[in-house]
Design a protein around this motif. Sequence first.
Motif, mmCIF file in Angstrom:
data_model
loop_
_atom_site.group_PDB
_atom_site.id
_atom_site.type_symbol
_atom_site.label_atom_id
_atom_site.label_comp_id
_atom_site.label_asym_id
_atom_site.label_seq_id
_atom_site.Cartn_x
_atom_site.Cartn_y
_atom_site.Cartn_z
ATOM 1 N N LEU A 45 1.251 -1.225 -0.450
ATOM 2 C CA LEU A 45 0.120 0.695 0.413
ATOM 3 C C LEU A 45 1.067 1.268 -0.134
ATOM 4 N N ILE A 46 1.984 1.103 0.510
ATOM 5 C CA ILE A 46 2.501 2.436 0.487
ATOM 6 C C ILE A 46 3.492 2.927 -0.497
ATOM 7 N N GLN A 47 3.766 1.611 -1.885
ATOM 8 C CA GLN A 47 5.004 1.516 -2.528
ATOM 9 C C GLN A 47 3.398 1.996 -3.785
ATOM 10 N N GLN A 48 2.517 2.525 -3.408
ATOM 11 C CA GLN A 48 1.192 2.970 -4.214
ATOM 12 C C GLN A 48 1.078 4.082 -3.901
ATOM 13 N N LEU A 49 1.114 4.626 -2.597
ATOM 14 C CA LEU A 49 0.997 5.839 -1.882
ATOM 15 C C LEU A 49 2.331 6.761 -2.545
ATOM 16 N N VAL A 50 3.505 6.162 -2.394
ATOM 17 C CA VAL A 50 4.421 6.517 -2.938
ATOM 18 C C VAL A 50 4.698 6.937 -4.384
ATOM 19 N N LEU A 51 4.384 6.169 -5.244
ATOM 20 C CA LEU A 51 3.944 6.206 -6.829
ATOM 21 C C LEU A 51 3.587 7.539 -7.223
ATOM 22 N N LYS A 52 1.917 7.419 -6.493
ATOM 23 C CA LYS A 52 0.835 8.593 -6.304
ATOM 24 C C LYS A 52 1.497 9.969 -5.802
ATOM 25 N N ALA A 53 2.375 9.757 -4.786
ATOM 26 C CA ALA A 53 2.766 11.244 -4.132
ATOM 27 C C ALA A 53 3.905 11.804 -5.451
ATOM 28 N N LEU A 66 9.951 13.479 -4.863
ATOM 29 C CA LEU A 66 9.601 13.150 -3.931
ATOM 30 C C LEU A 66 10.707 12.166 -2.431
ATOM 31 N N THR A 67 11.155 13.497 -1.463
ATOM 32 C CA THR A 67 12.436 13.487 -0.884
ATOM 33 C C THR A 67 11.631 12.564 0.100
ATOM 34 N N PHE A 68 10.233 12.969 1.265
ATOM 35 C CA PHE A 68 9.936 12.090 2.367
ATOM 36 C C PHE A 68 8.634 12.630 2.322
ATOM 37 N N LEU A 69 7.960 11.601 2.657
ATOM 38 C CA LEU A 69 6.357 11.535 3.423
ATOM 39 C C LEU A 69 6.273 11.235 4.715
ATOM 40 N N ARG A 70 4.819 12.113 4.910
ATOM 41 C CA ARG A 70 4.841 11.670 6.218
ATOM 42 C C ARG A 70 3.435 11.691 6.474
ATOM 43 N N VAL A 71 2.688 10.219 7.220
ATOM 44 C CA VAL A 71 0.921 10.453 6.836
ATOM 45 C C VAL A 71 1.407 10.574 8.514
ATOM 46 N N ARG A 72 -0.061 11.435 8.898
ATOM 47 C CA ARG A 72 -0.416 10.524 10.363
ATOM 48 C C ARG A 72 -1.889 10.415 10.159
ATOM 49 N N SER A 73 -2.267 9.184 11.513
ATOM 50 C CA SER A 73 -3.605 9.257 11.447
ATOM 51 C C SER A 73 -4.341 9.364 13.269
ATOM 52 N N LYS A 74 -5.185 8.621 13.490
ATOM 53 C CA LYS A 74 -5.743 8.993 15.325
ATOM 54 C C LYS A 74 -4.659 8.024 16.112
ATOM 55 N N LYS A 75 -4.092 6.479 15.248
ATOM 56 C CA LYS A 75 -3.916 5.328 15.774
ATOM 57 C C LYS A 75 -2.395 5.842 15.575
ATOM 58 N N ASN A 76 -1.361 6.021 14.226
ATOM 59 C CA ASN A 76 -0.355 5.898 14.382
ATOM 60 C C ASN A 76 0.070 7.126 13.076
ATOM 61 N N GLU A 77 1.598 7.202 13.333
ATOM 62 C CA GLU A 77 2.320 8.094 11.826
ATOM 63 C C GLU A 77 3.226 7.518 11.279
ATOM 64 N N ILE A 78 3.338 7.202 10.001
ATOM 65 C CA ILE A 78 4.042 6.454 9.266
ATOM 66 C C ILE A 78 4.639 7.917 8.179
ATOM 67 N N MET A 79 5.998 7.421 8.464
ATOM 68 C CA MET A 79 7.227 7.958 8.073
ATOM 69 C C MET A 79 7.645 7.399 6.828
ATOM 70 N N ILE A 91 7.017 2.803 11.412
ATOM 71 C CA ILE A 91 5.709 3.236 11.500
ATOM 72 C C ILE A 91 5.741 3.972 13.531
ATOM 73 N N GLN A 92 5.525 4.611 14.227
ATOM 74 C CA GLN A 92 4.646 4.805 15.430
ATOM 75 C C GLN A 92 3.834 5.343 15.638
ATOM 76 N N ASN A 93 3.775 5.604 17.375
ATOM 77 C CA ASN A 93 3.229 5.651 17.935
ATOM 78 C C ASN A 93 3.457 7.152 18.191
ATOM 79 N N PRO A 94 2.810 8.704 17.973
ATOM 80 C CA PRO A 94 3.507 9.690 17.702
ATOM 81 C C PRO A 94 3.084 10.302 19.459
ATOM 82 N N SER A 95 2.242 9.393 19.968
ATOM 83 C CA SER A 95 2.104 9.861 21.380
ATOM 84 C C SER A 95 2.362 9.364 22.535
ATOM 85 N N ALA A 96 3.079 8.382 22.697
ATOM 86 C CA ALA A 96 4.744 7.790 22.950
ATOM 87 C C ALA A 96 5.632 8.751 23.430
#
Length: 96
Positions: A45-53, A66-79, A91-96
């Motif tokens: 899924l991330i590969q598809q997102l990177v291609l689209k971005a 594209l050099t870097f992409l950060r996606v933040r959701s309610k549950k986690n953050e994907i860099m 993948i990280q928990n941004p509130s930790a």
Amino acid sequence: MAEVEETLKRIHSQKGVQGIIIANSEGIPIKSTLDNQSTVQYSALIQQLVLKARSTLRDIDPQNDLTFLRVRSKKNEIMIAPDKDYFLIVIQNPSA
């Protein structure tokens, strides 16, 4: 290869990091700290997102990339750090 292992250990030891994936440009996982099912799902899924971005950025400005992409959701953050042949996903928990 030892340098890569050390870097991955250092990233994984950061507070809140839940997993790291290295995948090739086709979205096939090469190395991961997650379970197999999560690794395959994130990689594809991330590969598809990177291609689209990347495509969107180049449509706006053909000289840009594209050099870097950060996606933040309610549950986690994907860099995502994409490169020509590989991309790194953290993948990280941004509130930790």
